[in-house]
Design a protein around this motif. Structure first.
Motif, PDB file in Angstrom:
ATOM      1  N   ASP A 198       0.854  -1.196   0.000  1.00  0.00           N
ATOM      2  CA  ASP A 198       0.000   0.000   0.000  1.00  0.00           C
ATOM      3  C   ASP A 198       0.889   1.246   0.000  1.00  0.00           C
ATOM      4  O   ASP A 198       2.113   1.166   0.139  1.00  0.00           O
ATOM      5  CB  ASP A 198      -0.983  -0.004   1.167  1.00  0.00           C
ATOM      6  N   LEU A 199       0.273   2.420  -0.147  1.00  0.00           N
ATOM      7  CA  LEU A 199       1.046   3.648  -0.292  1.00  0.00           C
ATOM      8  C   LEU A 199       1.806   4.016   0.981  1.00  0.00           C
ATOM      9  O   LEU A 199       2.894   4.589   0.909  1.00  0.00           O
ATOM     10  CB  LEU A 199       0.127   4.800  -0.711  1.00  0.00           C
ATOM     11  N   ASN A 200       1.260   3.695   2.153  1.00  0.00           N
ATOM     12  CA  ASN A 200       1.974   3.981   3.396  1.00  0.00           C
ATOM     13  C   ASN A 200       3.273   3.190   3.472  1.00  0.00           C
ATOM     14  O   ASN A 200       4.319   3.714   3.880  1.00  0.00           O
ATOM     15  CB  ASN A 200       1.097   3.666   4.616  1.00  0.00           C
ATOM     16  N   ALA A 201       3.210   1.927   3.074  1.00  0.00           N
ATOM     17  CA  ALA A 201       4.423   1.105   3.058  1.00  0.00           C
ATOM     18  C   ALA A 201       5.392   1.592   1.981  1.00  0.00           C
ATOM     19  O   ALA A 201       6.612   1.567   2.175  1.00  0.00           O
ATOM     20  CB  ALA A 201       4.066  -0.361   2.822  1.00  0.00           C
ATOM     21  N   ALA A 202       4.854   2.051   0.849  1.00  0.00           N
ATOM     22  CA  ALA A 202       5.710   2.601  -0.220  1.00  0.00           C
ATOM     23  C   ALA A 202       6.454   3.826   0.289  1.00  0.00           C
ATOM     24  O   ALA A 202       7.651   4.013   0.023  1.00  0.00           O
ATOM     25  CB  ALA A 202       4.868   2.947  -1.449  1.00  0.00           C
ATOM     26  N   ARG A 203       5.754   4.674   1.047  1.00  0.00           N
ATOM     27  CA  ARG A 203       6.401   5.873   1.612  1.00  0.00           C
ATOM     28  C   ARG A 203       7.489   5.477   2.613  1.00  0.00           C
ATOM     29  O   ARG A 203       8.547   6.108   2.684  1.00  0.00           O
ATOM     30  CB  ARG A 203       5.353   6.761   2.278  1.00  0.00           C
ATOM     31  N   LYS A 204       7.223   4.453   3.402  1.00  0.00           N
ATOM     32  CA  LYS A 204       8.212   3.975   4.366  1.00  0.00           C
ATOM     33  C   LYS A 204       9.457   3.449   3.639  1.00  0.00           C
ATOM     34  O   LYS A 204      10.584   3.703   4.074  1.00  0.00           O
ATOM     35  CB  LYS A 204       7.613   2.869   5.234  1.00  0.00           C
ATOM     36  N   LEU A 205       9.236   2.767   2.523  1.00  0.00           N
ATOM     37  CA  LEU A 205      10.368   2.259   1.743  1.00  0.00           C
ATOM     38  C   LEU A 205      11.208   3.411   1.203  1.00  0.00           C
ATOM     39  O   LEU A 205      12.444   3.343   1.200  1.00  0.00           O
ATOM     40  CB  LEU A 205       9.859   1.381   0.593  1.00  0.00           C
ATOM     41  N   ILE A 206      10.567   4.482   0.766  1.00  0.00           N
ATOM     42  CA  ILE A 206      11.298   5.662   0.290  1.00  0.00           C
ATOM     43  C   ILE A 206      12.097   6.286   1.430  1.00  0.00           C
ATOM     44  O   ILE A 206      13.242   6.698   1.243  1.00  0.00           O
ATOM     45  CB  ILE A 206      10.327   6.688  -0.328  1.00  0.00           C
ATOM     46  N   GLU A 207      11.499   6.343   2.626  1.00  0.00           N
ATOM     47  CA  GLU A 207      12.203   6.882   3.794  1.00  0.00           C
ATOM     48  C   GLU A 207      13.485   6.101   4.056  1.00  0.00           C
ATOM     49  O   GLU A 207      14.525   6.670   4.371  1.00  0.00           O
ATOM     50  CB  GLU A 207      11.312   6.799   5.038  1.00  0.00           C
ATOM     51  N   PHE A 208      13.408   4.782   3.919  1.00  0.00           N
ATOM     52  CA  PHE A 208      14.536   3.927   4.255  1.00  0.00           C
ATOM     53  C   PHE A 208      15.538   3.787   3.112  1.00  0.00           C
ATOM     54  O   PHE A 208      16.747   3.758   3.345  1.00  0.00           O
ATOM     55  CB  PHE A 208      14.041   2.533   4.682  1.00  0.00           C
ATOM     56  N   ALA A 209      15.052   3.672   1.878  1.00  0.00           N
ATOM     57  CA  ALA A 209      15.937   3.365   0.747  1.00  0.00           C
ATOM     58  C   ALA A 209      16.222   4.552  -0.147  1.00  0.00           C
ATOM     59  O   ALA A 209      17.105   4.490  -1.001  1.00  0.00           O
ATOM     60  CB  ALA A 209      15.341   2.222  -0.083  1.00  0.00           C
ATOM     61  N   GLY A 210      15.466   5.652   0.003  1.00  0.00           N
ATOM     62  CA  GLY A 210      15.688   6.807  -0.849  1.00  0.00           C
ATOM     63  C   GLY A 210      15.019   6.668  -2.208  1.00  0.00           C
ATOM     64  O   GLY A 210      14.150   5.827  -2.403  1.00  0.00           O
ATOM     65  N   ALA A 211      15.472   7.490  -3.151  1.00  0.00           N
ATOM     66  CA  ALA A 211      14.814   7.571  -4.460  1.00  0.00           C
ATOM     67  C   ALA A 211      15.600   6.873  -5.563  1.00  0.00           C
ATOM     68  O   ALA A 211      15.255   6.987  -6.740  1.00  0.00           O
ATOM     69  CB  ALA A 211      14.599   9.038  -4.835  1.00  0.00           C
ATOM     70  N   ASP A 212      16.663   6.162  -5.204  1.00  0.00           N
ATOM     71  CA  ASP A 212      17.471   5.442  -6.198  1.00  0.00           C
ATOM     72  C   ASP A 212      16.702   4.214  -6.677  1.00  0.00           C
ATOM     73  O   ASP A 212      16.501   3.255  -5.928  1.00  0.00           O
ATOM     74  CB  ASP A 212      18.802   5.032  -5.554  1.00  0.00           C
ATOM     75  N   LEU A 213      16.283   4.219  -7.951  1.00  0.00           N
ATOM     76  CA  LEU A 213      15.459   3.122  -8.462  1.00  0.00           C
ATOM     77  C   LEU A 213      16.219   1.795  -8.510  1.00  0.00           C
ATOM     78  O   LEU A 213      15.610   0.728  -8.378  1.00  0.00           O
ATOM     79  CB  LEU A 213      14.922   3.459  -9.857  1.00  0.00           C
ATOM     80  N   TRP A 214      17.531   1.857  -8.708  1.00  0.00           N
ATOM     81  CA  TRP A 214      18.315   0.614  -8.718  1.00  0.00           C
ATOM     82  C   TRP A 214      18.233  -0.059  -7.338  1.00  0.00           C
ATOM     83  O   TRP A 214      18.028  -1.269  -7.248  1.00  0.00           O
ATOM     84  CB  TRP A 214      19.771   0.905  -9.067  1.00  0.00           C
ATOM     85  N   ARG A 215      18.411   0.730  -6.286  1.00  0.00           N
ATOM     86  CA  ARG A 215      18.326   0.153  -4.950  1.00  0.00           C
ATOM     87  C   ARG A 215      16.898  -0.256  -4.624  1.00  0.00           C
ATOM     88  O   ARG A 215      16.661  -1.319  -4.043  1.00  0.00           O
ATOM     89  CB  ARG A 215      18.829   1.148  -3.896  1.00  0.00           C
ATOM     90  N   LEU A 216      15.936   0.581  -5.004  1.00  0.00           N
ATOM     91  CA  LEU A 216      14.538   0.250  -4.727  1.00  0.00           C
ATOM     92  C   LEU A 216      14.138  -1.059  -5.391  1.00  0.00           C
ATOM     93  O   LEU A 216      13.456  -1.891  -4.798  1.00  0.00           O
ATOM     94  CB  LEU A 216      13.625   1.383  -5.215  1.00  0.00           C
ATOM     95  N   GLN A 217      14.574  -1.269  -6.642  1.00  0.00           N
ATOM     96  CA  GLN A 217      14.261  -2.530  -7.323  1.00  0.00           C
ATOM     97  C   GLN A 217      14.827  -3.722  -6.547  1.00  0.00           C
ATOM     98  O   GLN A 217      14.154  -4.751  -6.386  1.00  0.00           O
ATOM     99  CB  GLN A 217      14.839  -2.516  -8.732  1.00  0.00           C
ATOM    100  N   ASN A 218      16.044  -3.568  -6.047  1.00  0.00           N
ATOM    101  CA  ASN A 218      16.672  -4.644  -5.287  1.00  0.00           C
ATOM    102  C   ASN A 218      15.922  -4.920  -3.986  1.00  0.00           C
ATOM    103  O   ASN A 218      15.653  -6.089  -3.642  1.00  0.00           O
ATOM    104  CB  ASN A 218      18.127  -4.262  -4.998  1.00  0.00           C
ATOM    105  N   GLU A 219      15.566  -3.856  -3.270  1.00  0.00           N
ATOM    106  CA  GLU A 219      14.844  -4.022  -2.010  1.00  0.00           C
ATOM    107  C   GLU A 219      13.450  -4.598  -2.242  1.00  0.00           C
ATOM    108  O   GLU A 219      12.974  -5.437  -1.472  1.00  0.00           O
ATOM    109  CB  GLU A 219      14.729  -2.681  -1.275  1.00  0.00           C
ATOM    110  N   ILE A 220      12.788  -4.159  -3.303  1.00  0.00           N
ATOM    111  CA  ILE A 220      11.454  -4.679  -3.643  1.00  0.00           C
ATOM    112  C   ILE A 220      11.521  -6.168  -3.929  1.00  0.00           C
ATOM    113  O   ILE A 220      10.664  -6.942  -3.484  1.00  0.00           O
ATOM    114  CB  ILE A 220      10.869  -3.906  -4.845  1.00  0.00           C
TER     115      ILE A 220
END
Length: 333
Positions: free
Chosen positions: A163-185
């Motif tokens: 959900d969007l709240n969890a998505a926001r939490k992921l941004i807080e923790f991982a930042g806006a780098d899509l390469w890292r976000l893809q890995n964490e996802i």
């Protein structure tokens, strides 16, 4: 037909190019009419001309991907521009020429141009590649609601839920780098195995990006090192992080500092904090150490300034980057 994909977002540029290549290979099975050309190497312009001009034995359309175009010498840049104009590459339906180009944002306020592109052949070619004749698409860094939606779609693409709240939490923790976000996802989705990813999962499994970013700026602010604080601030901006995002991260960490400092002043030792404050272990340790550099009154004062700046920016009373510069200057003294 020519496609020009450009901008600072290397992840989305690559994904766009990969999608075109995958679509091409699905239709053209031989693989004989697809090639990469690296213009940082010598002789690649002539090789490209020969490839696109040669007769195809398989009655297939050709696909050429040209990389590092702006690293070529001036004569090659001029020659490539001339070739595009004369050979009708923009309009032909017999071949596809894909030109991906990563560009750095221009940080020189004296120059009006958006990207750092050398004068001369590179600048002229950029104008040609972004003209109406070309199929061009710009890939800027994404943030805010667009980034949240990107995360949601990326999770759904691999069969997960968030959900969007969890998505926001992921941004807080991982930042806006899509390469890292893809890995964490990928890690989170594999762990949940079809179940929804929660804020708790992110707090448990994702190492906070604050480790290398916001903490360094706050250390500089605590040391009253204005030059270093500005250096960290503008490093964030150069990576394409929005001013609102930076304000949010600063507010997040100063709120953590207030929580920890409050407990410490009540007599709590570090070992007891984890039971009282729900916080990532690394963030808790770093926050505990940083809290020693501020009085409780100073932290409250800084947090109040952050909230005032946030309101001023969102209401349009202050331009966002100027507001951040003023805030950092005021805190660092």
């Amino acid at each position: 037909m020519l496609f020009f994909f450009y901008g600072p977002d290397s992840f989305r540029v690559k994904r766009k190019v990969d999608a075109i290549i995958a679509g091409y290979k699905a239709k053209h099975k031989s693989g004989m009419n697809f090639r990469y050309f690296d213009f940082s190497q010598t002789g690649e312009l002539d090789e490209l001309k020969n490839f696109l001009g040669a007769f195809s034995m398989f009655q297939e359309k050709k696909l050429a991907v040209v990389e590092n175009i702006f690293e070529a010498d001036e004569d090659i840049l001029a020659g490539f521009a001339e070739y595009l104009k004369k050979e009708g590459v923009f309009k032909t339906a017999e071949s596809f020429l894909v030109v991906p180009q990563l560009l750095e944002l221009n940080n020189d306020k004296k120059k009006k141009q958006k990207y750092s592109i050398k004068e001369g052949g590179a600048k002229n070619l950029f104008s040609l590649l972004t003209s109406k004749e070309s199929q061009s698409e710009e890939f800027e860094f994404i943030s805010g609601a667009k980034l949240e939606q990107w995360i949601k779609k990326e999770v759904e693409r691999i069969g997960g839920k968030i959900d969007l709240n969890a998505a926001r939490k992921l941004i807080e923790f991982a930042g806006a780098d899509l390469w890292r976000l893809q890995n964490e996802i990928g890690k989170l989705a594999a762990y949940k195995n079809g179940e929804a990813i929660t804020e708790g999962d992110i707090e448990e499994m994702v190492e906070s990006k604050i480790e290398t970013d916001i903490f360094k700026m706050i250390d500089a602010l605590a040391a009253r090192n204005k030059i270093l604080a500005f250096k960290h601030l503008h490093r964030h901006l150069a990576r394409g992080e929005s001013e609102i995002y930076i304000l949010t991260m600063l507010a997040y960490q100063f709120r953590n500092l207030i929580l920890v400092k409050s407990e410490v002043e009540k007599g709590s030792q570090f070992g007891a904090l984890a039971k009282k404050i729900k916080m990532h272990p690394f963030v808790l340790r770093k926050t505990f150490d940083q809290s020693k550099n501020f009085s409780f009154a100073a932290l409250e004062n800084i947090y109040e300034k952050l909230m005032e700046t946030d309101i001023a920016v969102k209401s349009g009373r202050l331009e966002s980057q100027a507001a951040l510069d003023l805030l950092v200057a005021e805190i660092a003294g």
